[in-house]
Enzyme design. Sequence first.
Site, PDB file in Angstrom:
ATOM      1  N   CYS A   1      32.022  29.219  39.746  1.00  0.00           N
ATOM      2  CA  CYS A   1      33.045  28.761  38.810  1.00  0.00           C
ATOM      3  C   CYS A   1      34.216  28.156  39.582  1.00  0.00           C
ATOM      4  O   CYS A   1      34.788  28.810  40.464  1.00  0.00           O
ATOM      5  CB  CYS A   1      33.528  29.934  37.966  1.00  0.00           C
ATOM      6  SG  CYS A   1      35.056  29.628  37.060  1.00  0.00           S
TER       7      CYS A   1
ATOM      8  N   PHE B   1      37.280  27.599  38.653  1.00  0.00           N
ATOM      9  CA  PHE B   1      38.527  28.329  38.424  1.00  0.00           C
ATOM     10  C   PHE B   1      38.566  29.620  39.242  1.00  0.00           C
ATOM     11  O   PHE B   1      39.610  29.996  39.769  1.00  0.00           O
ATOM     12  CB  PHE B   1      38.688  28.630  36.931  1.00  0.00           C
ATOM     13  CG  PHE B   1      38.790  27.400  36.073  1.00  0.00           C
ATOM     14  CD1 PHE B   1      39.946  26.647  36.061  1.00  0.00           C
ATOM     15  CD2 PHE B   1      37.718  26.984  35.295  1.00  0.00           C
ATOM     16  CE1 PHE B   1      40.053  25.500  35.273  1.00  0.00           C
ATOM     17  CE2 PHE B   1      37.811  25.848  34.511  1.00  0.00           C
ATOM     18  CZ  PHE B   1      38.979  25.101  34.508  1.00  0.00           C
ATOM     19  N   CYS B   2      37.428  30.290  39.364  1.00  0.00           N
ATOM     20  CA  CYS B   2      37.342  31.478  40.222  1.00  0.00           C
ATOM     21  C   CYS B   2      37.525  31.100  41.689  1.00  0.00           C
ATOM     22  O   CYS B   2      38.163  31.823  42.459  1.00  0.00           O
ATOM     23  CB  CYS B   2      36.003  32.178  40.022  1.00  0.00           C
ATOM     24  SG  CYS B   2      35.692  32.739  38.328  1.00  0.00           S
TER      25      CYS B   2
END
Length: 388
Positions: free
Chosen positions: A116, A118-119
Amino acid sequence: MAAACVRRLGKVGKFVLDTPACRAVNCHAVVPRITLNGSRRAYGTGTEGFRSRPLKNFTTQLRSARVMGCAFLLGGGLGLYQTLKLTFQRHLAEEETKSSGSSGEVKLTLYQYKTCPFCSKVRAFLDFHSLPYEIVEVNPVMRKEIKWSSYRKVPILMVNDFHSLPSSTHQQLNDSSVIISTLKTFLISRERTIPQILECYPEMRSKNDSGKEVVEFNNKYWVMVTGTDEEKLYPEKGSRKEEMKWRKWADDWLVHLISPNVYRTPTEALASFDYIVREGKFGTFEGFFAKYVGAGAMWLISKRLKNRHNLQNDVRQDLYKAVNDWVAAVGKHRKFMGGEEPNLADLAVFGVLRVMDGLQAFDDMMENTKIKPWYRRMEKATHHKEQQ
């Protein structure tokens, strides 16, 4: 106190062994040689029948003194060993405490998908600031690892701030940009607690055009520092607005170029899902299903994303332009947008682009844009921890 007792035992033992009697090599040096008239035989070393009682008592006392001295030295040595052992163990425990979560003040647990973007942004921030954290990889199908949370997206960061919260209480941080802004504020303004800082990023709920509830956070690109702290963090005029602008650009534009590029063709989609299954938390059946069915589905979805974001037929061109726009914004005379060190915009862009590493889209980007020097500097700045 233990060390003082050891030193005293050692002195007692040394005093006993330093007496004239105990310095003798053997009893012959201190036992008088008693001879009978007309005889040259030394009866002091003969059979017991010829040894006088005073001499026998003296020899017994001598042996007792030596045994007592050795006992004192042995006891002192054992005590010294135990003292040093305990001191060393205490030192190791202190060092371990210092190295865990800002001197034991904060414990961080990140709930994530490995691939991900965003992670990846959050990991880039934590790695750059050398903040220790634990990772819980969430199953993207069942998501049972976050079933306790009403917020059903990742990343989620659980924070245990031992200065402001009971050890059994955790603060939940949602949204990658809120997580980064909150932690950056905390690292600079240590007089405020995590819950106090989090109040500056209120949650707002609304519904989009399709009627689905959307959660957004106000002020999420704003680091809550003022005065001297602000001048230290943003020494150049306009640097704060520049950082906020490009952090928002990474979320609103750059991140939407990732899926259309990594799922551009069926072959690339299959390679991407092979990487996702390998790095993610899938069961055997889930992994097989995700790799083949998911790859086909995402290839079709990427076509819709291309239309939604008005991308060119060759989505690589949009990726190349975006990356070169970023390089131009950094400029030729700065190592990073933050100057000598990365700022939050550097970490956000790096985190988003990093999820493509190992895929065809990443190799094409590195070959056909000017991003490579900056990207390699970012890898070094974040200590290559993503590979560990």
